[in-house]
Design an enzyme around this catalytic site. Sequence first.
Site, mmCIF file in Angstrom:
data_model
loop_
_atom_site.group_PDB
_atom_site.id
_atom_site.type_symbol
_atom_site.label_atom_id
_atom_site.label_comp_id
_atom_site.label_asym_id
_atom_site.label_seq_id
_atom_site.Cartn_x
_atom_site.Cartn_y
_atom_site.Cartn_z
ATOM 1 N N GLU A 92 76.368 24.421 14.882
ATOM 2 C CA GLU A 92 76.206 23.714 16.156
ATOM 3 C C GLU A 92 76.767 24.565 17.285
ATOM 4 O OE1 GLU A 92 77.343 19.381 14.261
ATOM 5 O OE2 GLU A 92 78.279 20.024 16.116
ATOM 6 N N CYS A 105 80.341 26.157 24.020
ATOM 7 C CA CYS A 105 81.299 26.102 22.916
ATOM 8 C C CYS A 105 80.579 26.636 21.682
ATOM 9 C CB CYS A 105 81.751 24.658 22.708
ATOM 10 S SG CYS A 105 82.760 24.450 21.234
ATOM 11 N N CYS A 112 83.924 25.608 7.303
ATOM 12 C CA CYS A 112 85.297 26.057 7.551
ATOM 13 C C CYS A 112 86.122 25.749 6.319
ATOM 14 C CB CYS A 112 85.866 25.310 8.762
ATOM 15 S SG CYS A 112 87.534 25.855 9.200
ATOM 16 N N CYS A 116 91.071 20.586 7.882
ATOM 17 C CA CYS A 116 91.713 19.582 8.755
ATOM 18 C C CYS A 116 91.076 18.209 8.476
ATOM 19 C CB CYS A 116 91.546 19.958 10.224
ATOM 20 S SG CYS A 116 92.208 21.594 10.616
ATOM 21 N N CYS A 119 88.269 16.516 10.758
ATOM 22 C CA CYS A 119 87.174 17.379 11.210
ATOM 23 C C CYS A 119 85.971 17.321 10.275
ATOM 24 C CB CYS A 119 87.698 18.814 11.299
ATOM 25 S SG CYS A 119 86.408 19.999 11.694
ATOM 26 N N GLY A 159 84.396 26.361 12.252
ATOM 27 C CA GLY A 159 85.031 27.592 11.804
ATOM 28 C C GLY A 159 86.365 27.838 12.471
ATOM 29 N N GLU A 160 87.199 28.613 11.777
ATOM 30 C CA GLU A 160 88.485 29.040 12.340
ATOM 31 C C GLU A 160 88.287 30.480 12.827
ATOM 32 O OE1 GLU A 160 91.733 28.261 13.190
ATOM 33 O OE2 GLU A 160 91.700 30.416 13.633
ATOM 34 N N SER A 191 90.235 28.988 20.239
ATOM 35 C CA SER A 191 91.031 27.880 19.701
ATOM 36 C C SER A 191 91.312 28.099 18.221
ATOM 37 C CB SER A 191 90.247 26.579 19.889
ATOM 38 O OG SER A 191 90.898 25.538 19.237
ATOM 39 N N SER A 214 95.923 24.430 18.007
ATOM 40 C CA SER A 214 95.904 23.026 17.587
ATOM 41 C C SER A 214 97.237 22.682 16.934
ATOM 42 C CB SER A 214 94.770 22.791 16.586
ATOM 43 O OG SER A 214 93.552 23.118 17.173
ATOM 44 N N LEU A 215 98.009 21.875 17.616
ATOM 45 C CA LEU A 215 99.319 21.494 17.078
ATOM 46 C C LEU A 215 99.200 20.131 16.396
ATOM 47 C CD1 LEU A 215 101.922 23.055 17.110
ATOM 48 C CD2 LEU A 215 102.622 21.818 19.153
ATOM 49 N N HIS A 216 98.761 19.147 17.130
ATOM 50 C CA HIS A 216 98.413 17.813 16.609
ATOM 51 C C HIS A 216 99.572 17.003 16.025
ATOM 52 C CE1 HIS A 216 94.454 18.923 17.603
ATOM 53 N NE2 HIS A 216 94.109 19.519 16.490
ATOM 54 N N ASN A 290 88.005 11.608 18.220
ATOM 55 C CA ASN A 290 86.671 11.048 18.069
ATOM 56 C C ASN A 290 86.612 10.441 16.678
ATOM 57 O OD1 ASN A 290 84.658 11.292 20.123
ATOM 58 N ND2 ASN A 290 84.928 13.495 20.008
ATOM 59 N N CYS A 333 83.084 17.841 16.963
ATOM 60 C CA CYS A 333 82.669 19.028 16.247
ATOM 61 C C CYS A 333 82.159 18.697 14.841
ATOM 62 C CB CYS A 333 83.898 19.934 16.207
ATOM 63 S SG CYS A 333 84.037 21.084 14.915
HETATM 64 S S1 SF4 Z 1 89.383 21.672 13.198
HETATM 65 FE FE1 SF4 Z 1 88.723 23.810 13.294
HETATM 66 S S2 SF4 Z 1 90.085 24.848 11.822
HETATM 67 FE FE2 SF4 Z 1 90.238 22.653 11.373
HETATM 68 S S3 SF4 Z 1 88.702 22.336 9.747
HETATM 69 FE FE3 SF4 Z 1 87.694 21.901 11.740
HETATM 70 S S4 SF4 Z 1 86.698 23.802 12.295
HETATM 71 FE FE4 SF4 Z 1 88.212 24.296 10.719
#
Ligand code: SF4
Length: 348
Positions: A92, A105, A112, A116, A119, A159-160, A191, A214-216, A290, A333
Amino acid sequence: MSQRVLLDMDIQGLKEVASDYGYPAYRGKQVWDWLYKGTVEISEMKNLPNKLRERLEEDFVTGMPEIVKKRVSKLDDTAKYLLRYHDGSIVECVRLLYRFGTTVCVSSQVGCRMGCTFCASTKGGLVRSLTRGEILAQVLTVQMDTGTRVSNVVIMGSGEPLDNYVNVAGFIRMLGYKEGLNIGQRHITLSTCGLVPEIIRLADLGLQITLSVSLHAADDETRARLMPVAKKYRIKEVLEGCRYYARRTGRRITFEYALAEGQNDRPEDAQKLASLLRGMLCNVNLIPVNPIEGSGYRQPDRNSVRGFKAMLIQRGIAVTVRREMGRDIAGACGQLKAGYIKEENFRK
Ligand code: SF4
């Protein structure tokens, strides 16, 4: 041998390919022009000799994906694209319209492996990393589709990025090509979920991009519940890496904090977060989560988001709350892709 990606190359590289095939170097510049016009198939490069096109088709693909699906938000004109590369991989990318210009974006990987829990992109694990040219192709696709210049890029899709370090660093350099998209580093945000060695490696490149981490959560236990990567890198180490980045580049760090009701949105979380970040060149971006099917996370109500923000501001931390965009088109995402895969399975 698998085919290489033309978009991975700079003009000089393309000229060398043309020379290797026995053609004048300017043919390489013609290939470049076609690529930056968003050409998907080598066969469409009409001013090249047939034989050269055939040779190129044997050894290369352009790296440009085709648009499988596009959804445009009726609320704010956010456009979400589902793109398919030559090998069938689907990612995407999103176009966002702001007062200061058009932002894209991009995704840096297909899937990934970071896991997380909030996600949708990680549900099927990592399929493969994208090459630098394939990532660039997302920006070109949006620019050609909309006919408007893209001024800003955020590497925040699936993706990271730092798990695909070499390609992402190459992509950032390519965005700056004067003969190409000419997007300056200060208009680029990367990010990451917080891969500390790569943050340090990136800092040493001395780029002027914005790093968004991303701390969260404000404690390791809560963070590890949300993000498995937190078991490898403790918050303390992540923040040390971020301080190093800020020192080396002079750039302010953005900390992303996805607020999920009952998980990380209590007053004591705000207090802890403020004391962790005290004195740092940074700001916090609060993101009411979300809701993702099956994740069980709920968005906190407006009052608790406001309260959380106020507590940080009182303690001297700069805060923004991310404006929700494209909520009516599967804004989070990975959601459009997840929805598409479900529809396809349903059809089978
Ligand atoms: S938030 Fe980013 S790093 Fe975490 S699983 Fe989703 S795509 Fe991967």
